[in-house]
Design a protein around this motif. Structure first.
Motif, short mmCIF file in Angstrom:
data_model
loop_
_atom_site.label_atom_id
_atom_site.label_comp_id
_atom_site.label_asym_id
_atom_site.label_seq_id
_atom_site.Cartn_x
_atom_site.Cartn_y
_atom_site.Cartn_z
N GLN A 140 57.19 34.71 51.23
CA GLN A 140 58.11 33.86 50.46
C GLN A 140 57.36 32.94 49.50
OE1 GLN A 140 60.57 31.75 53.23
NE2 GLN A 140 61.17 33.60 54.29
N PHE A 141 56.11 32.60 49.87
CA PHE A 141 55.32 31.70 49.04
C PHE A 141 54.01 32.36 48.67
CE2 PHE A 141 58.30 29.17 51.32
CZ PHE A 141 58.82 28.37 50.30
N VAL A 142 53.66 32.26 47.40
CA VAL A 142 52.50 32.95 46.88
C VAL A 142 51.55 31.93 46.24
CG1 VAL A 142 51.77 34.61 45.14
CG2 VAL A 142 53.76 35.10 46.52
N LEU A 143 50.29 31.98 46.68
CA LEU A 143 49.26 31.08 46.16
C LEU A 143 48.35 31.90 45.27
CD1 LEU A 143 48.29 29.62 49.68
CD2 LEU A 143 50.19 28.90 48.21
N LEU A 144 48.27 31.55 43.99
CA LEU A 144 47.49 32.36 43.05
C LEU A 144 46.29 31.55 42.57
CD1 LEU A 144 50.42 33.82 40.86
CD2 LEU A 144 49.21 34.96 42.73
N ASP A 145 45.09 32.02 42.93
CA ASP A 145 43.85 31.32 42.57
C ASP A 145 43.21 32.01 41.36
OD1 ASP A 145 41.64 29.71 42.58
OD2 ASP A 145 41.13 30.04 44.68
N GLU A 146 43.32 31.39 40.22
CA GLU A 146 42.79 31.91 38.95
C GLU A 146 43.25 33.33 38.64
OE1 GLU A 146 38.81 30.96 37.99
OE2 GLU A 146 38.94 28.97 38.86
N PRO A 147 44.56 33.55 38.57
CA PRO A 147 45.06 34.91 38.32
C PRO A 147 44.70 35.45 36.94
CG PRO A 147 46.85 33.32 38.16
CD PRO A 147 45.67 32.59 38.70
N PHE A 148 44.46 34.55 35.97
CA PHE A 148 44.23 35.03 34.60
C PHE A 148 42.76 35.28 34.30
CE2 PHE A 148 47.90 31.99 34.27
CZ PHE A 148 48.86 32.97 34.32
N ASN A 149 41.93 35.08 35.30
CA ASN A 149 40.50 35.23 35.10
C ASN A 149 40.16 36.70 34.79
OD1 ASN A 149 37.87 34.59 35.00
ND2 ASN A 149 37.60 34.22 37.20
N GLY A 150 39.61 36.94 33.60
CA GLY A 150 39.16 38.28 33.25
C GLY A 150 40.23 39.21 32.72
N VAL A 151 41.45 38.71 32.52
CA VAL A 151 42.48 39.61 31.98
C VAL A 151 42.68 39.34 30.48
CG1 VAL A 151 43.68 39.88 34.20
CG2 VAL A 151 44.46 38.14 32.59
N SER A 152 43.01 40.39 29.75
CA SER A 152 43.18 40.26 28.31
C SER A 152 44.49 39.52 28.01
CB SER A 152 43.21 41.64 27.66
OG SER A 152 44.30 42.36 28.16
N PRO A 153 44.62 38.95 26.79
CA PRO A 153 45.81 38.15 26.48
C PRO A 153 47.13 38.90 26.71
CG PRO A 153 44.16 37.83 24.80
CD PRO A 153 43.63 38.90 25.70
N ILE A 154 47.16 40.19 26.41
CA ILE A 154 48.42 40.94 26.59
C ILE A 154 48.79 41.02 28.07
CG2 ILE A 154 49.34 43.31 26.51
CD1 ILE A 154 48.48 43.46 23.68
#
Ligand SMILES: Nc1ncnc2c1ncn2[C@@H]1O[C@H](COP(=O)(O)OP(=O)(O)OP(=O)(O)O)[C@@H](O)[C@H]1O
Length: 230
Positions: A144-158
């Motif tokens: 039910q609860f999601v903890l996201l630690d630096e999800p955007f690290n290394g992903v392209s803008p799109i």
């Protein structure tokens, strides 16, 4: 409606106090953006809430259920770590089969970004490709609860924009706590910004406070107007 309650959470490494009497709550449908300088304790906080790091003291509850460890939190709290976690030598479609229930598997098998990767093994993928699979696995878990630690690290803008939209779409059925140094994206996504500094967590009323708190420069704030107010 269930709420994730975190209370009286403290953590020190030796003499160094990392987290002091942290109180935080998150409801289903909420996105809390956790911001703080390098080494302020964001990952430590998320790991303690998930249960993979010990605390000096903590009281964590989802609804009426007290969560003392990872096992208690199964189906309630899931965590995307900073580091990659998928096993090597296993095809992505097998990993999806292992991690998810039938309904969620079907969603990922039909996902346009994942389809070309399904028959590959983890070690054959780029860092960004691994990241999108990891994020979608965590978001589609039954927690039910999601903890996201630096999800955007290394992903392209799109892909980053795709993930942002994806989280917004899933928001009605889950609560999110998200941290990333790509602070504009966190601010744009989050309903509330929480700032961790010197072991203390405070909720910000306005993103302008990030300048006053010395997290960003005034010039960065002035040029970073593509984000919505928290
Ligand atoms: N196992 C450990 N033993 C001793 N100190 C640790 C340990 N893990 C983390 N620390 C210290 O705790 C502090 C908080 O670390 P943490 O990784 O939680 O910070 P963070 O806010 O997530 O940093 P970043 O934004 O750079 O990822 C840091 O000073 C770090 O050196």
């Amino acid at each position: 409606m269930n709420i994730l309650h975190i209370d009286s959470l403290t953590k020190s490494y030796g003499d160094k106090i990392i987290l002091s009497d942290i109180f935080l709550s998150c409801g289903i449908g909420q996105i809390k953006g956790l911001i703080g300088r390098n080494g302020s304790g964001k990952s430590t906080l998320l790991k303690i809430v998930f249960g993979t790091e010990s605390a000096n003291t903590k009281f964590i509850r989802v609804g009426e259920k007290i969560v003392r460890n990872v096992t208690d939190g199964r189906g309630l709290i899931n965590y995307l770590p900073q580091d990659h976690f998928l096993p090597n030598n296993v095809k992505i479609k097998t990993i999806i089969n292992l991690f998810l229930d039938k309904e969620n598997r079907e969603v990922l098998f039909a996902n346009e970004h994942l389809k070309p990767l399904l028959n590959k093994k983890n070690q054959e993928l780029s860092g960004g490709e691994r990241r999108i699979i990891e994020i979608l696995l965590i978001i589609h878990s039954n927690a039910q609860f999601v903890l996201l630690d630096e999800p955007f690290n290394g992903v392209s803008p799109i892909i980053r924009d795709y993930i942002i939209e994806y989280i917004k779409k899933r928001k009605s059925s889950k609560g999110f706590i998200i941290t990333d140094h790509d602070f504009e994206n966190v601010i744009g996504l989050a309903d509330k910004i929480i700032f961790l500094d010197n072991g203390y967590l405070r909720e910000l009323k306005d993103k302008k406070e990030l300048v006053e708190l010395g997290y960003i420069k005034k010039t960065t704030y002035n040029t970073g107007n593509r984000c919505a107010s928290p």
